[in-house]
Motif scaffolding. Sequence first.
Motif, PDB file in Angstrom:
ATOM      1  N   ALA A 116      36.709 -12.483   6.377  1.00  0.00           N
ATOM      2  CA  ALA A 116      36.791 -11.478   5.277  1.00  0.00           C
ATOM      3  C   ALA A 116      35.478 -10.562   5.377  1.00  0.00           C
ATOM      4  O   ALA A 116      35.731  -9.424   4.987  1.00  0.00           O
ATOM      5  CB  ALA A 116      36.544 -12.331   4.171  1.00  0.00           C
ATOM      6  N   TRP A 117      34.217 -10.885   5.622  1.00  0.00           N
ATOM      7  CA  TRP A 117      33.049  -9.916   5.915  1.00  0.00           C
ATOM      8  C   TRP A 117      33.313  -9.227   6.983  1.00  0.00           C
ATOM      9  O   TRP A 117      32.979  -8.055   6.780  1.00  0.00           O
ATOM     10  CB  TRP A 117      32.021 -10.777   5.431  1.00  0.00           C
ATOM     11  CG  TRP A 117      31.008  -9.881   5.796  1.00  0.00           C
ATOM     12  CD1 TRP A 117      30.058  -9.621   6.684  1.00  0.00           C
ATOM     13  CD2 TRP A 117      30.252  -9.264   4.613  1.00  0.00           C
ATOM     14  NE1 TRP A 117      28.982  -8.698   6.283  1.00  0.00           N
ATOM     15  CE2 TRP A 117      29.146  -8.518   5.103  1.00  0.00           C
ATOM     16  CE3 TRP A 117      30.714  -9.058   3.147  1.00  0.00           C
ATOM     17  CZ2 TRP A 117      28.511  -7.717   4.000  1.00  0.00           C
ATOM     18  CZ3 TRP A 117      29.890  -8.420   2.367  1.00  0.00           C
ATOM     19  CH2 TRP A 117      28.902  -7.732   2.681  1.00  0.00           C
ATOM     20  N   SER A 118      33.942  -9.646   7.887  1.00  0.00           N
ATOM     21  CA  SER A 118      33.914  -8.886   9.187  1.00  0.00           C
ATOM     22  C   SER A 118      35.269  -8.014   8.949  1.00  0.00           C
ATOM     23  O   SER A 118      35.266  -6.706   9.732  1.00  0.00           O
ATOM     24  CB  SER A 118      34.178  -9.800  10.351  1.00  0.00           C
ATOM     25  OG  SER A 118      35.403 -10.193  10.361  1.00  0.00           O
ATOM     26  N   GLY A 119      35.953  -8.171   7.948  1.00  0.00           N
ATOM     27  CA  GLY A 119      37.263  -7.043   7.740  1.00  0.00           C
ATOM     28  C   GLY A 119      36.853  -5.986   7.077  1.00  0.00           C
ATOM     29  O   GLY A 119      37.628  -5.098   7.017  1.00  0.00           O
ATOM     30  N   THR A 120      35.430  -5.984   6.632  1.00  0.00           N
ATOM     31  CA  THR A 120      35.022  -4.799   5.838  1.00  0.00           C
ATOM     32  C   THR A 120      34.290  -3.641   6.574  1.00  0.00           C
ATOM     33  O   THR A 120      33.849  -2.711   6.482  1.00  0.00           O
ATOM     34  CB  THR A 120      34.236  -4.989   4.845  1.00  0.00           C
ATOM     35  OG1 THR A 120      33.000  -5.763   5.370  1.00  0.00           O
ATOM     36  CG2 THR A 120      35.051  -6.015   3.670  1.00  0.00           C
ATOM     37  N   ALA A 155      36.057 -11.213  -3.190  1.00  0.00           N
ATOM     38  CA  ALA A 155      36.661 -12.400  -3.619  1.00  0.00           C
ATOM     39  C   ALA A 155      37.025 -13.353  -2.695  1.00  0.00           C
ATOM     40  O   ALA A 155      37.002 -14.557  -2.757  1.00  0.00           O
ATOM     41  CB  ALA A 155      38.053 -11.993  -4.450  1.00  0.00           C
ATOM     42  N   ALA A 156      37.527 -12.860  -1.545  1.00  0.00           N
ATOM     43  CA  ALA A 156      37.939 -13.696  -0.445  1.00  0.00           C
ATOM     44  C   ALA A 156      36.753 -14.421   0.262  1.00  0.00           C
ATOM     45  O   ALA A 156      36.841 -15.409   0.475  1.00  0.00           O
ATOM     46  CB  ALA A 156      38.588 -12.819   0.718  1.00  0.00           C
ATOM     47  N   VAL A 157      35.559 -13.842   0.205  1.00  0.00           N
ATOM     48  CA  VAL A 157      34.474 -14.494   0.706  1.00  0.00           C
ATOM     49  C   VAL A 157      33.980 -15.610  -0.444  1.00  0.00           C
ATOM     50  O   VAL A 157      33.642 -16.916   0.220  1.00  0.00           O
ATOM     51  CB  VAL A 157      33.389 -13.516   0.925  1.00  0.00           C
ATOM     52  CG1 VAL A 157      31.944 -14.192   1.306  1.00  0.00           C
ATOM     53  CG2 VAL A 157      33.542 -12.519   1.990  1.00  0.00           C
ATOM     54  N   ALA A 158      34.050 -15.318  -1.417  1.00  0.00           N
ATOM     55  CA  ALA A 158      33.758 -16.492  -2.509  1.00  0.00           C
ATOM     56  C   ALA A 158      34.712 -17.646  -2.364  1.00  0.00           C
ATOM     57  O   ALA A 158      34.178 -18.628  -2.447  1.00  0.00           O
ATOM     58  CB  ALA A 158      33.888 -15.715  -3.909  1.00  0.00           C
ATOM     59  N   GLY A 159      36.006 -17.165  -2.116  1.00  0.00           N
ATOM     60  CA  GLY A 159      36.936 -18.342  -2.263  1.00  0.00           C
ATOM     61  C   GLY A 159      36.584 -19.354  -0.848  1.00  0.00           C
ATOM     62  O   GLY A 159      36.873 -20.434  -1.036  1.00  0.00           O
ATOM     63  N   GLY A 160      36.412 -18.435   0.476  1.00  0.00           N
ATOM     64  CA  GLY A 160      35.935 -19.461   1.538  1.00  0.00           C
ATOM     65  C   GLY A 160      34.663 -20.042   1.262  1.00  0.00           C
ATOM     66  O   GLY A 160      34.498 -21.254   1.655  1.00  0.00           O
ATOM     67  N   LEU A 161      33.799 -19.472   0.455  1.00  0.00           N
ATOM     68  CA  LEU A 161      32.585 -20.439   0.245  1.00  0.00           C
ATOM     69  C   LEU A 161      32.503 -21.681  -0.492  1.00  0.00           C
ATOM     70  O   LEU A 161      32.128 -22.719  -0.493  1.00  0.00           O
ATOM     71  CB  LEU A 161      31.344 -19.432  -0.069  1.00  0.00           C
ATOM     72  CG  LEU A 161      30.849 -18.399   0.714  1.00  0.00           C
ATOM     73  CD1 LEU A 161      29.672 -17.477   0.168  1.00  0.00           C
ATOM     74  CD2 LEU A 161      30.176 -18.696   2.029  1.00  0.00           C
ATOM     75  N   VAL A 162      33.494 -21.462  -1.511  1.00  0.00           N
ATOM     76  CA  VAL A 162      33.898 -22.424  -2.112  1.00  0.00           C
ATOM     77  C   VAL A 162      34.617 -23.713  -1.482  1.00  0.00           C
ATOM     78  O   VAL A 162      34.435 -24.904  -1.658  1.00  0.00           O
ATOM     79  CB  VAL A 162      34.922 -22.071  -3.384  1.00  0.00           C
ATOM     80  CG1 VAL A 162      35.504 -23.354  -4.122  1.00  0.00           C
ATOM     81  CG2 VAL A 162      34.476 -21.329  -4.323  1.00  0.00           C
ATOM     82  N   LEU A 163      35.334 -23.280  -0.514  1.00  0.00           N
ATOM     83  CA  LEU A 163      35.883 -24.453   0.440  1.00  0.00           C
ATOM     84  C   LEU A 163      35.115 -25.006   1.400  1.00  0.00           C
ATOM     85  O   LEU A 163      35.098 -26.082   1.596  1.00  0.00           O
ATOM     86  CB  LEU A 163      37.125 -23.803   1.134  1.00  0.00           C
ATOM     87  CG  LEU A 163      38.488 -22.989   0.430  1.00  0.00           C
ATOM     88  CD1 LEU A 163      39.192 -22.510   1.403  1.00  0.00           C
ATOM     89  CD2 LEU A 163      39.033 -24.226  -0.135  1.00  0.00           C
ATOM     90  N   VAL A 164      33.983 -24.079   1.747  1.00  0.00           N
ATOM     91  CA  VAL A 164      32.908 -24.482   2.525  1.00  0.00           C
ATOM     92  C   VAL A 164      32.334 -25.801   1.720  1.00  0.00           C
ATOM     93  O   VAL A 164      31.855 -26.808   2.327  1.00  0.00           O
ATOM     94  CB  VAL A 164      32.019 -23.619   2.999  1.00  0.00           C
ATOM     95  CG1 VAL A 164      30.797 -24.069   3.653  1.00  0.00           C
ATOM     96  CG2 VAL A 164      32.857 -22.624   3.904  1.00  0.00           C
ATOM     97  N   ALA A 165      31.920 -25.368   0.373  1.00  0.00           N
ATOM     98  CA  ALA A 165      31.123 -26.416  -0.517  1.00  0.00           C
ATOM     99  C   ALA A 165      32.056 -27.449  -0.666  1.00  0.00           C
ATOM    100  O   ALA A 165      31.578 -28.825  -0.710  1.00  0.00           O
ATOM    101  CB  ALA A 165      30.762 -25.646  -1.799  1.00  0.00           C
ATOM    102  N   ALA A 166      33.401 -27.292  -0.814  1.00  0.00           N
ATOM    103  CA  ALA A 166      34.041 -28.573  -1.019  1.00  0.00           C
ATOM    104  C   ALA A 166      34.212 -29.560   0.127  1.00  0.00           C
ATOM    105  O   ALA A 166      34.407 -30.832  -0.020  1.00  0.00           O
ATOM    106  CB  ALA A 166      35.374 -28.202  -1.575  1.00  0.00           C
ATOM    107  N   GLY A 167      34.180 -28.879   1.292  1.00  0.00           N
ATOM    108  CA  GLY A 167      34.294 -29.817   2.539  1.00  0.00           C
ATOM    109  C   GLY A 167      33.109 -30.530   2.533  1.00  0.00           C
ATOM    110  O   GLY A 167      33.198 -31.687   2.931  1.00  0.00           O
ATOM    111  N   VAL A 168      31.689 -29.990   2.419  1.00  0.00           N
ATOM    112  CA  VAL A 168      30.728 -30.599   2.459  1.00  0.00           C
ATOM    113  C   VAL A 168      30.648 -31.838   1.255  1.00  0.00           C
ATOM    114  O   VAL A 168      30.258 -33.103   1.697  1.00  0.00           O
ATOM    115  CB  VAL A 168      29.331 -29.821   2.076  1.00  0.00           C
ATOM    116  CG1 VAL A 168      28.262 -30.635   1.815  1.00  0.00           C
ATOM    117  CG2 VAL A 168      29.169 -28.621   3.168  1.00  0.00           C
ATOM    118  N   VAL A 169      31.179 -31.732   0.321  1.00  0.00           N
ATOM    119  CA  VAL A 169      31.176 -32.638  -0.977  1.00  0.00           C
ATOM    120  C   VAL A 169      32.215 -33.932  -0.398  1.00  0.00           C
ATOM    121  O   VAL A 169      31.758 -34.988  -0.389  1.00  0.00           O
ATOM    122  CB  VAL A 169      31.545 -32.143  -2.237  1.00  0.00           C
ATOM    123  CG1 VAL A 169      31.978 -33.095  -3.111  1.00  0.00           C
ATOM    124  CG2 VAL A 169      30.547 -31.143  -2.833  1.00  0.00           C
TER     125      VAL A 169
END
Length: 228
Positions: A116-120, A155-169
């Motif tokens: 998502a970040w590279s898409g900008t 928003a897409a970056v934030a959603g991806g980071l939430v998934l990163v944190a969820a995977g770590v948990v």
Amino acid sequence: MSGGRAPDAAAAAGPRDPARAARRSLLVWLAACAAGGGLALLAAGRTWAAVTFSAQAGPLSAGRVSLSGGELVASLTPSVLAALAAAVAVLATRGIARRVIGAVISLCGLAAAAGAWSGTRAETIAGTAREHASTAMVPSGGAVAHSVTWAWPLAAVAGGLVLVAAGVVAAVAGGRWPGMSSRYDRPAGGGPARTPGRERAPRSERAMWDALDEGADPTIEPPRDRSS
């Protein structure tokens, strides 16, 4: 009287509290995965950039192309869907398998956030816009001007980071969560619990049919009358 009952109630509720807390933690985790994945999928379908081409023939030949997040980042939606599928798989696994799936969720979330970040980037937007302009027969021979709606990429970056944190948990604390198969596990003895010294009495065929008519399980012995 009341003072003697309080410790008994606390002792009875004590063993249930860890299991209840584990189920609550799992539900909160699932809600976080759904929120993060849903936010990223919502953002992927929205317009991220608008590109204007100024053709050499004059302003009347200018063309405009609008690009969504899914068009700018082809891997965004598949990465999020893979993370959500892995989140469902967490419910059916335990131990090392659950930790591995947690790592997969983090990697998918990281791929979604990075994509998502590279898409900008300006070169990504310009290259994708030229491909769409040639397909849609839009004039694209002159200078390129673009504008980015930053709310959706962020928003897409934030959603991806939430998934990163969820995977770590899930990888760290997922071992304490219950699984879907836990309710179907057999007792430690390998079969249904029986009262010592009592054997299951055979039931007649008529009694079994009567139990089926009443909606009961014919394989379960009915309670005996202790008054006799």
